[in-house]
Design an enzyme around this catalytic site. Structure first.
Site, PDB file in Angstrom:
ATOM      1  N   GLU A 257     -11.419  -7.403  -2.794  1.00 41.58           N
ATOM      2  CA  GLU A 257     -11.004  -7.316  -2.403  1.00 41.58           C
ATOM      3  C   GLU A 257     -12.108  -6.497  -1.538  1.00 41.58           C
ATOM      4  OE1 GLU A 257      -7.626  -8.300  -1.856  1.00 41.58           O
ATOM      5  OE2 GLU A 257      -6.319  -6.463  -2.301  1.00 41.58           O
TER       6      GLU A 257
ATOM      7  N   ARG B 145       2.478   4.814   4.831  1.00 42.06           N
ATOM      8  CA  ARG B 145       2.721   5.099   3.356  1.00 42.06           C
ATOM      9  C   ARG B 145       3.855   6.619   3.437  1.00 42.06           C
ATOM     10  NH1 ARG B 145      -0.256   8.094  -0.257  1.00 42.06           N
ATOM     11  NH2 ARG B 145      -0.128   6.025  -1.975  1.00 42.06           N
TER      12      ARG B 145
ATOM     13  N   LYS C 179     -11.798  -2.163   0.098  1.00 41.18           N
ATOM     14  CA  LYS C 179     -11.168  -1.355  -0.367  1.00 41.18           C
ATOM     15  C   LYS C 179     -11.223  -0.628   1.040  1.00 41.18           C
ATOM     16  CE  LYS C 179      -9.286   2.967  -2.029  1.00 41.18           C
ATOM     17  NZ  LYS C 179      -8.777   3.990  -1.267  1.00 41.18           N
TER      18      LYS C 179
ATOM     19  N   ASP D 203      -8.928 -15.810  28.987  1.00 41.65           N
ATOM     20  CA  ASP D 203      -8.422 -14.286  29.321  1.00 41.65           C
ATOM     21  C   ASP D 203      -7.636 -14.138  30.248  1.00 41.65           C
ATOM     22  OD1 ASP D 203     -10.147 -13.703  27.298  1.00 41.65           O
ATOM     23  OD2 ASP D 203     -10.593 -11.937  28.320  1.00 41.65           O
ATOM     24  N   ALA D 204      -8.237 -14.740  31.774  1.00 39.41           N
ATOM     25  CA  ALA D 204      -7.304 -14.967  32.876  1.00 39.41           C
ATOM     26  C   ALA D 204      -5.753 -14.900  32.678  1.00 39.41           C
ATOM     27  CB  ALA D 204      -8.128 -15.491  34.156  1.00 39.41           C
ATOM     28  N   GLU D 205      -5.983 -16.701  32.334  1.00 42.00           N
ATOM     29  CA  GLU D 205      -4.669 -17.843  32.372  1.00 42.00           C
ATOM     30  C   GLU D 205      -3.906 -16.678  31.516  1.00 42.00           C
ATOM     31  OE1 GLU D 205      -3.692 -20.218  33.469  1.00 42.00           O
ATOM     32  OE2 GLU D 205      -2.528 -20.986  32.455  1.00 42.00           O
ATOM     33  N   TYR D 206      -3.802 -16.148  30.096  1.00 36.75           N
ATOM     34  CA  TYR D 206      -3.492 -15.498  29.262  1.00 36.75           C
ATOM     35  C   TYR D 206      -2.898 -14.321  30.436  1.00 36.75           C
ATOM     36  CZ  TYR D 206      -1.395 -12.184  25.462  1.00 36.75           C
ATOM     37  OH  TYR D 206      -0.938 -11.655  24.732  1.00 36.75           O
TER      38      TYR D 206
ATOM     39  N   CYS E 191     -52.764  15.053  17.731  1.00 36.75           N
ATOM     40  CA  CYS E 191     -53.997  14.362  18.304  1.00 36.75           C
ATOM     41  C   CYS E 191     -53.853  15.896  19.772  1.00 36.75           C
ATOM     42  CB  CYS E 191     -53.754  13.139  19.011  1.00 36.75           C
ATOM     43  SG  CYS E 191     -52.821  12.487  20.323  1.00 36.75           S
TER      44      CYS E 191
HETATM   45  S1  IVH Z   1      -3.541  -2.293  -2.950  1.00 36.31           S
HETATM   46  C1  IVH Z   1      -0.515  -0.406  -5.861  1.00 36.31           C
HETATM   47  N1  IVH Z   1      -5.482  -3.106  -1.649  1.00 36.31           N
HETATM   48  O1  IVH Z   1      -5.979   1.641  -0.575  1.00 36.31           O
HETATM   49  C2  IVH Z   1      -1.531  -1.063  -5.024  1.00 36.31           C
HETATM   50  N2  IVH Z   1      -5.282  -1.363  -1.100  1.00 36.31           N
HETATM   51  O2  IVH Z   1      -4.794   4.056  -3.868  1.00 36.31           O
HETATM   52  C3  IVH Z   1      -1.589  -0.981  -3.894  1.00 36.31           C
HETATM   53  N3  IVH Z   1      -6.713  -0.046  -0.061  1.00 36.31           N
HETATM   54  O3  IVH Z   1      -3.422   3.608   0.239  1.00 36.31           O
HETATM   55  C4  IVH Z   1      -2.634  -0.861  -3.101  1.00 36.31           C
HETATM   56  N4  IVH Z   1      -7.648  -1.665   0.693  1.00 36.31           N
HETATM   57  O4  IVH Z   1      -3.761   1.364   1.626  1.00 36.31           O
HETATM   58  C5  IVH Z   1      -5.123  -2.062  -1.600  1.00 36.31           C
HETATM   59  N5  IVH Z   1      -7.044  -3.759  -0.676  1.00 36.31           N
HETATM   60  C6  IVH Z   1      -6.952  -2.615  -0.513  1.00 36.31           C
HETATM   61  C7  IVH Z   1      -6.890  -1.384  -0.063  1.00 36.31           C
HETATM   62  C8  IVH Z   1      -6.055  -1.236  -0.180  1.00 36.31           C
HETATM   63  C9  IVH Z   1      -7.698  -0.220   0.461  1.00 36.31           C
HETATM   64  C10 IVH Z   1      -5.723   1.930   0.296  1.00 36.31           C
HETATM   65  C11 IVH Z   1      -4.562   1.698   0.836  1.00 36.31           C
HETATM   66  C12 IVH Z   1      -4.027   2.784   0.207  1.00 36.31           C
HETATM   67  C13 IVH Z   1      -5.261   3.191  -1.146  1.00 36.31           C
HETATM   68  C14 IVH Z   1      -4.432   2.728  -2.483  1.00 36.31           C
END
Ligand code: IVH
Length: 822
Positions: free
Chosen positions: A121, A144, A123, A32-35, A451
């Site tokens: 994946e 958004r 959410k 870290d120190a180098e960075y 007890c």
């Molecule tokens: S895809 C058209 N992938 O969920 C599809 N959204 O209801 C676009 N979110 O506010 C979204 N993880 O931010 C996608 N692996 C993921 C996500 C994800 C979280 C959120 C996204 C959005 C909401 C959609």
């Protein structure tokens, strides 16, 4: 390009690489120190040549000038939302994936039956963000918003350490818009809230709110101090670069460009059932992930198929948010009890109106300890948020304060001076009403609910404990296991398993009960235990398994009906004459380990003295500080513990009296014990002066009316006065210093060094050692000219030879024993 410009460019590239290695790859290559050093060098150069500052300069990561407001950004590709699917769980935790099967049907229906692959994946539970890169450089970041228009948060986003300011690799597109989620890791969230508390600032309810609050700061310097994190999950538009055919390829490409992906937490599967299996695994893992997710997103992998499926209203047909069951729910606290653990730890537990959360009905939630309960201010009647994550014990997250039951109280107003003569004031003018919580702040009870012993908490410790030890049913098995173990009473044949069964069947409650066991009881114990075992076995077994199996198991264990029981009884019988030190260690007095037990035995010599030793005397002994002394004195102050010892003596346990080898009189001097009186703060020097003033006698300390006021005040408290009386008695019976030296070692082993070798006919090695030490002798491991005696048993080898060679006296066990029983 001049040298300075080159230097600035090189430093920029290098620092961005280091940051990527550190934050995205989690594999730093420089300290870290180098960075920091290079970072400061770049800062200085940029300050001197502002026009040469690079668009991807890492110095932007610390934030810039505060804004008046965020500019609005129109999303060329709208930021849409996802439809949700839920899989309710029954009480056994089994999921009903009906909605997901319906999604799969819709997808395959929309594709006329062609095969579909899915990517699943996390959410992420954060904020959606869109990142625009032109020629590889981050030029705009937008929230958004309403999906069509968001806010320009470019300055803030540039402070997020794992977002590349310039894209990596050989395949950088001319333009790309990356979509993903900004979030705060659980650990960073906890640290932030801790800091906020310390600085008397408001805390955030959850990582999502913390991330939102941090990202939407007009002062990007604040954002820079909050550790945010970004995960990419899609590409909204792209010109040039690698052309993906599949979503999974997009993810791989994003990784190549320098973005973080949730490795290990996404996958591509050929059908919905594998997707669902992965979902269930992730649900299990959810609470152990470093960030919060509220479900999984399932997406059709083929981009061509995605296009075919298209959108319905504002959500894609090709994707769905497969939510996890809620981990949090609202309920009401009906009572707050305490639970006593096996080690005596006392935990407050909220009894709740039953609520279904995380797949089970929750009726209790831990409040961890008194401090936590008070910090969260949980009271009876409160509406609370409970959380049950995975296998974790349900806990109370926080109180919904505006639903707290309140009561109205009338308060008497204090008349101000000017109104004192206003005799005509009506009563209502003199009282006012206020509301206050119906229930008081939570406090741990003073006594153990099991007890009745005192519950105590040592300074600096969060956990309170029941001081009952063996008196407390919750701690019994633990206490007995310790009592019987090798370094204490050393009861052969009586292991943890047997003790747990004896306690579970209530055949043994106290130490003394062990010595009342007989063959019949032990056999009954075993039968009951086997029965219980067989029952559970048959319950767990599939019905077609023949029951013969369990019969066979039972009879094989019955092989020798009484031998094992006799073994245990023999072991118990053989333990009846322990050394005092072992016995004291066996009692399980808190803070009394092997060493302290030895010191006590050496100082007092017999049990009667130890069990009546006043606290200040104990505190004078070497290796025993005030906490330990207090713990010992408190133990022996409980009549139940004294009874327990009496019972042990009554059943024939006889701790061996030993000659003292710690000269008590040398340690328990007036200035030392007065200095150690609980609740009376005085230096040893002043204690000596006080002793002189009192005419060098305990009687004086007790009776003298001409002593300093602080002393008289301390003495006036009944408990203190009775302690002084006990001290006085103790001092009368304490051997004087000269006594200790002449009388305490009648066996004359003082200062003599012994070496034990070979197998002794009757004594175990450590028993012989203990006897020698108790009589003031020392035991050494090797023979030298300084050795006084070598005690040789059977098959003695080189040590015996060496003794002969050096002319050291060699004696037998029998001769050794004559020293102890002249
Ligand atoms: S895809 C058209 N992938 O969920 C599809 N959204 O209801 C676009 N979110 O506010 C979204 N993880 O931010 C996608 N692996 C993921 C996500 C994800 C979280 C959120 C996204 C959005 C909401 C959609």
């Amino acid at each position: 390009m001049n040298a300075t410009e080159q230097k600035i460019k090189n430093l920029t590239t290098l620092l961005n690489r280091y940051a990527y290695e550190y934050y995205t790859l989690d594999a730093p290559t420089v300290p870290d120190a180098e960075y920091d050093r290079l970072f400061r060098e770049l800062e200085a150069l940029e300050a001197a040549h502002p026009d040469l500052k690079q668009p991807d300069s890492p110095t932007q990561r610390v934030g810039g000038a505060a804004l008046d407001g965020f500019a609005s950004v129109r999303h060329t590709v709208p930021m849409l939302s996802l439809n949700n699917a839920f899989s309710p769980q029954n009480e056994e935790g089994v999921f009903d994936h009906k909605e997901m099967y319906a999604f799969d049907e819709r997808v395959r229906g929309g594709l006329n039956g062609t095969a579909v692959e899915y990517v699943i994946e996390p959410k992420f539970d954060g904020l959606a963000i869109s990142l625009l890169y032109r020629n590889g450089v981050l030029v705009q970041a937008a929230t958004r918003g309403d999906g069509a228009n968001g806010e320009d948060v470019t300055q803030n986003v540039k402070t997020i350490a794992n977002i590349p300011l310039r894209l990596h690799g050989d395949n950088v597109p001319k333009l790309i818009e990356v979509r993903g989620e900004v979030l705060m890791l659980k650990a960073d969230f906890a640290a932030l809230n801790q800091r906020q508390t310390e600085q008397n600032q408001k805390t955030f309810a959850n990582p999502r709110n913390a991330a939102a609050g941090s990202l939407r700061q007009l002062d990007s310097k604040i954002t820079a101090q909050r550790k945010l994190h970004f995960f990419a999950y899609g590409i909204a538009q792209q010109e040039g670069g690698f052309v993906s055919q599949e979503h999974i390829q997009e993810l791989a490409y994003l990784s190549e460009l320098g973005f973080s992906l949730p490795y290990g937490q996404f996958g591509c599967f050929p059908n919905i059932s594998e997707v669902l299996a992965f979902y269930e695994q992730m649900q299990q893992k959810r609470s152990s992930l470093p960030y919060e997710i509220d479900g999984m997103v399932v997406k059709v992998n083929s981009l061509a198929q995605q296009e075919t499926l298209g959108f319905i209203s504002r959500a894609p047909r090709w994707a769905i948010a497969h939510k996890f069951p809620a981990e949090e729910a609202l309920t009401v606290v009906e009572a707050i009890d305490v639970q006593v653990g096996r080690t005596g730890a006392v935990t407050p537990v909220a009894r709740l109106q039953p609520v279904f959360v995380g797949g089970v009905t929750v009726t209790n939630a831990t409040l961890h300890n008194e401090g936590e309960a008070q910090r969260k201010d949980v009271r009876i009647g409160d509406t609370v948020i409970v959380r049950r994550a995975g296998d974790v014990i349900p806990e109370v997250v926080r109180v919904v304060f505006d639903r707290r039951p309140m009561q109205t109280i009338e308060t008497q107003n204090h008349l101000s001076d000017s109104r004192q003569d206003d005799l005509f004031a009506t009563p209502s003018e003199n009282t006012s009403t206020a509301t206050e919580p119906l229930y008081p702040q939570y406090r741990l009870p003073e006594h153990c609910p099991i007890c009745g012993s005192d519950i105590e908490r040592e300074e600096g410790e969060a956990v309170a404990r029941c001081s009952g030890g063996m008196l407390c049913q919750a701690q019994r098995a633990q206490g007995l296991i310790h009592f019987a173990s090798r370094k204490t009473m050393d009861i052969d044949g009586l292991g943890q398993r047997q003790i747990e069964q004896l306690v579970a069947q209530d055949l043994v409650r106290h130490f003394a009960d062990l010595y009342r066991l007989d063959i019949a009881t032990l056999q009954k114990m075993k039968e009951n235990a086997e029965q219980a075992e067989t029952q559970t076995n048959t319950e767990d077994m599939p019905s077609e398994t023949p029951l013969i199996f369990s019969d066979g198991l039972k009879s094989s264990k019955k092989a020798s009906p009484t031998k094992w029981a006799q073994n245990i009884l023999d072991g118990i019988e053989a333990s009846k004459q322990p050394d005092l030190a072992r016995f004291l260690f066996a009692l399980g007095i808190r803070h009394v380990g092997e060493r302290t037990a030895k010191s006590l035995a050496q100082a007092f010599g017999d049990l009667e003295k130890v069990r009546h030793a006043p606290e200040p005397v104990l505190a004078c002994l070497p290796d025993i500080g005030s906490v330990v002394a207090h713990s010992i004195a408190r133990f022996f102050a409980q009549p139940e513990q004294q009874n327990m010892i009496d019972e042990l003596l009554a059943v024939g346990v006889a701790p061996q009296t030993q000659t003292t080898s710690l000269p008590l009189a040398q340690y328990v001097t007036p200035e030392r014990w007065i200095n150690r009186l609980p609740g009376f703060k005085i230096s040893e020097k002043k204690a000596a002066a006080l002793w002189d003033l009192a005419g060098k006698s305990a009687d004086g300390l007790i009776l003298d009316k001409a002593l300093p006021a602080e002393w008289q005040q301390w003495r006036s408290i009944p408990a203190n006065l009775s302690l002084l009386t006990v001290m006085r008695q103790f001092l009368q019976h304490m051997p004087s210093e000269t006594d200790t030296i002449t009388e305490s070692r009648p066996s004359g082993l003082s200062g003599k060094t012994f070496v034990l070798t070979g197998t002794l006919p009757t004594l175990k090695r450590d028993k012989a050692q203990a006897m020698i030490e108790a009589a003031g002798g020392k035991v050494s491991g090797s023979v030298s000219k300084k050795t006084d005696f070598v005690v040789a048993g059977e098959a003695a080898g080189s040590k015996l030879e060496k003794a002969h060679a050096l002319g050291v006296a060699v004696i037998s066990e029998a001769e050794l024993l004559t020293w102890f029983n002249p």
